[in-house]
Enzyme design. Structure first.
Site, PDB file in Angstrom:
ATOM      1  N   GLU A 179      41.113  47.497  34.056  1.00  0.00           N
ATOM      2  CA  GLU A 179      39.777  47.425  34.241  1.00  0.00           C
ATOM      3  C   GLU A 179      39.152  48.584  33.641  1.00  0.00           C
ATOM      4  OE1 GLU A 179      38.601  47.280  38.419  1.00  0.00           O
ATOM      5  OE2 GLU A 179      39.863  45.737  39.084  1.00  0.00           O
ATOM      6  N   ARG A 182      43.697  44.539  44.690  1.00  0.00           N
ATOM      7  CA  ARG A 182      43.915  45.022  43.455  1.00  0.00           C
ATOM      8  C   ARG A 182      44.215  44.303  42.527  1.00  0.00           C
ATOM      9  NH1 ARG A 182      40.641  47.869  45.007  1.00  0.00           N
ATOM     10  NH2 ARG A 182      40.546  50.059  45.485  1.00  0.00           N
ATOM     11  N   HIS A 228      34.746  43.189  39.827  1.00  0.00           N
ATOM     12  CA  HIS A 228      34.986  44.245  41.156  1.00  0.00           C
ATOM     13  C   HIS A 228      33.851  44.431  41.876  1.00  0.00           C
ATOM     14  CE1 HIS A 228      38.293  47.408  42.106  1.00  0.00           C
ATOM     15  NE2 HIS A 228      37.620  47.217  43.170  1.00  0.00           N
TER      16      HIS A 228
END
Length: 309
Positions: A262, A233, A283
């Site tokens: 994000e 993360r 991601h």
């Protein structure tokens, strides 16, 4: 008929596993349209999400029939787990289904960064022949792969790293001392992993304890020839501190697949401008054609089991 709402992308072929008896709303745009999402879940029995859909008290209030939420992945920081528990809404993560995809990403990033070839194409197309500078890359055999967090995915990375001749070390205070993972990976204190790792891979959830765990102080402990990979993360890493270390060449390279904010936009991505030997990806470490199908089929199976129990 049981109703399923799916708010983010998945392998659509896996939806065939629901067969008859289910009403499916597959609309990946719902994750970015909160008002429409809250309307869509008012009579749903199950929800299937990734990491953008926030499953909080507001959503639970809007979905009084909700029994289970399937997570297309493993991270749960977009869930209010306490609220789900109070409502007796089951949360089902696709644990292990994307482990090999993440592991291959991590190993690939280590190999690329240690050879320092991220920008070789651009140099060559501009008329340069950087053979001398790019001949200073490092092999990874007989080096040390370190892990912060040593769950299923990290263990899969470690297995692949050892196959390439690397030693493996890890820090995980929550993993039992008698866990079989410690038979092949040396258990270390946190600072030891930072000091000893030639490649450091992060595998922890984002919590108050782990936020900015990788900060200026910890990065100062790392070898100058080390590389950092974050597929966990974004908030685990102090991005400003990392950029400074890369720019002053006190760290060889880094690969970031996750970010504090994000998605990256032109504004918040500017921090990485002119940063050497840095890989940025959106991601996707755990998302391949194969892993997406595995994750999707596992999630469908878990949701069906929860609804049919």
């Amino acid at each position: 008929m049981k109703r399923i709402v799916i708010t983010e992308f998945m392998a659509e072929t896996a939806l065939d596993d629901f067969e008859s008896g289910y009403s499916i709303l597959y609309d990946p745009a719902l994750a970015n349209d909160r008002p429409r999402l809250l309307q869509a879940v008012h009579d749903t029995d199950a929800l299937i999400v990734r990491n953008k859909t926030v499953v909080d008290q507001e959503l639970l209030n809007a979905a009084p029939k909700l029994k289970v939420v399937g997570r297309l992945g493993v991270g749960l920081d977009n869930f209010d787990l306490i609220a789900c528990q109070k409502r007796k809404v089951q949360v089902k993560a696709a644990t292990g289904a994307n482990a090999h995809a993440v592991a291959e990403y991590v190993i690939g990033a280590v190999l690329t960064l240690q050879r320092n070839v991220v920008f070789a194409k651009h140099l060559m197309l501009s008329g340069n022949w950087p053979r001398e500078s790019l001949s200073m890359g490092n092999e990874i055999q007989k080096t040390t792969m370190g892990f912060i967090g040593f769950g299923n995915i990290a263990k899969t990375v470690a297995e692949k790293a050892r196959a390439l001749g690397m030693k493996t070390i890890a820090y995980d205070p929550y993993l039992a001392p008698n866990d079989e993972g410690w038979q092949t990976t040396r258990r270390c204190k946190l600072n030891e992993v930072f000091r000893e790792a030639d490649a450091l891979s992060l595998h922890v959830p984002l919590t108050d304890e782990t936020r900015h765990m990788v900060n200026e102080e910890k990065l100062d402990l790392m070898k100058t020839n080390a590389v950092l990979i974050n597929t966990a993360r974004g908030g685990v890493v102090d991005e400003g501190a990392l950029v400074r270390k890369l720019k002053d060449l006190s760290l060889t390279g880094a690969a970031l697949d996750v970010f504090e904010n994000e998605p990256l936009t032109y504004g918040n991505a500017s921090i990485f401008d002119d940063c050497p030997n840095l890989i940025l990806t959106p991601h996707i470490a755990g998302v391949t054609v194969q892993s997406n199908l595995r994750v999707s089929k596992m999630t469908v199976k878990q949701v069906k089991q929860a609804l049919e129990f």
